[in-house]
Design a protein around this motif. Structure first.
Motif, PDB file in Angstrom:
ATOM      1  N   HIS A  10       0.822  -0.995  -0.009  1.00  0.00           N
ATOM      2  CA  HIS A  10       0.096  -0.141  -0.041  1.00  0.00           C
ATOM      3  C   HIS A  10       0.862   1.307   0.151  1.00  0.00           C
ATOM      4  O   HIS A  10       0.296   2.241  -0.693  1.00  0.00           O
ATOM      5  N   GLY A  44       0.674   3.895  -2.835  1.00  0.00           N
ATOM      6  CA  GLY A  44       0.266   5.296  -2.500  1.00  0.00           C
ATOM      7  C   GLY A  44       1.362   6.113  -2.983  1.00  0.00           C
ATOM      8  O   GLY A  44       1.072   7.457  -3.556  1.00  0.00           O
ATOM      9  N   GLU A  45       2.914   5.934  -2.913  1.00  0.00           N
ATOM     10  CA  GLU A  45       3.723   6.750  -3.456  1.00  0.00           C
ATOM     11  C   GLU A  45       3.605   6.968  -4.885  1.00  0.00           C
ATOM     12  O   GLU A  45       3.605   7.823  -5.605  1.00  0.00           O
ATOM     13  N   VAL A 100      -6.611   4.532  -1.230  1.00  0.00           N
ATOM     14  CA  VAL A 100      -5.194   5.020  -1.402  1.00  0.00           C
ATOM     15  C   VAL A 100      -5.202   6.375  -2.125  1.00  0.00           C
ATOM     16  O   VAL A 100      -4.529   7.423  -1.881  1.00  0.00           O
ATOM     17  N   ALA A 133      -6.510   9.281  -0.141  1.00  0.00           N
ATOM     18  CA  ALA A 133      -5.502   9.577   0.854  1.00  0.00           C
ATOM     19  C   ALA A 133      -4.626  10.426   0.040  1.00  0.00           C
ATOM     20  O   ALA A 133      -4.134  11.437   0.493  1.00  0.00           O
ATOM     21  N   VAL A 134      -4.061   9.965  -1.090  1.00  0.00           N
ATOM     22  CA  VAL A 134      -2.866  10.736  -1.873  1.00  0.00           C
ATOM     23  C   VAL A 134      -3.770  12.069  -2.090  1.00  0.00           C
ATOM     24  O   VAL A 134      -3.087  13.139  -1.941  1.00  0.00           O
ATOM     25  N   LYS A 142       3.129   8.259   5.527  1.00  0.00           N
ATOM     26  CA  LYS A 142       3.025   7.280   4.607  1.00  0.00           C
ATOM     27  C   LYS A 142       1.771   7.186   4.269  1.00  0.00           C
ATOM     28  O   LYS A 142       0.734   7.102   5.204  1.00  0.00           O
ATOM     29  N   ILE A 143       1.136   6.700   2.929  1.00  0.00           N
ATOM     30  CA  ILE A 143      -0.152   6.244   2.511  1.00  0.00           C
ATOM     31  C   ILE A 143      -0.043   4.773   2.780  1.00  0.00           C
ATOM     32  O   ILE A 143       0.602   4.090   1.834  1.00  0.00           O
TER      33      ILE A 143
END
Length: 154
Positions: free
Chosen positions: A8, A12-13, A91, A94-95, A144-145
């Motif tokens: 994840h 996410g990144e 994700v 969240a980003v 962190k995501i």
């Protein structure tokens, strides 16, 4: 659990970078188009105007190629984000939240600078505020995501 968080985090990144790519391309395209449309020539006679128009057409062909390639990059990034949403819908949300927070912090920093330049904020208070905002930006960068938290109330 550790493997899921690692995946994840990487997703996410990647999603964050894809959203940055989209934003960057869209901004660059806007700047390029505004530059082309707002460029004016002060030519007096028709011959100079025709030569300039011919040169302009060649330039515009290159600009069109750049814009088309940029659109391909944007489309690819959007498709990538769609596939991430299918795999892990939380994700991308969240980003997007992380990007909004980043924009708010940058606006606050800019506003603090403006107030300092206008003499509303003194050097000491401006410095303290900038340090506070920098710390928040560092925390956001380290954030962190990961997988969405599990709701234990249900």
């Amino acid at each position: 659990d550790l493997a899921a968080r690692t995946v994840h985090g990487a997703v996410g990144e990647a999603a964050f970078r894809a959203t940055c790519l989209i934003s960057g391309h869209m901004y660059a395209r806007e700047v390029l188009v505004n530059y082309i449309l707002n460029e004016s020539h002060g030519y007096e006679d028709a011959v100079k105007v025709m030569k300039a128009a011919s040169k302009r057409i060649k330039e515009l062909r290159y600009v069109l190629m750049v814009l088309e390639e940029s659109q391909h990059q944007i489309d690819a990034a959007k498709n990538y984000l769609r596939s991430i949403k299918e795999f892990s819908p939380g994700v991308v949300a969240a980003v997007e939240t992380k990007k909004i927070i980043s924009m708010v912090l940058e606006e606050q920093r800019s506003f603090a600078k403006q107030l300092h330049n206008q003499g509303v904020l003194g050097d000491h208070h401006h410095h303290e505020l900038v340090l506070f905002l920098r710390e928040d930006q560092k925390k956001l960068k380290r954030m962190k995501i990961g997988p969405a938290p599990v709701d234990i109330r249900s």
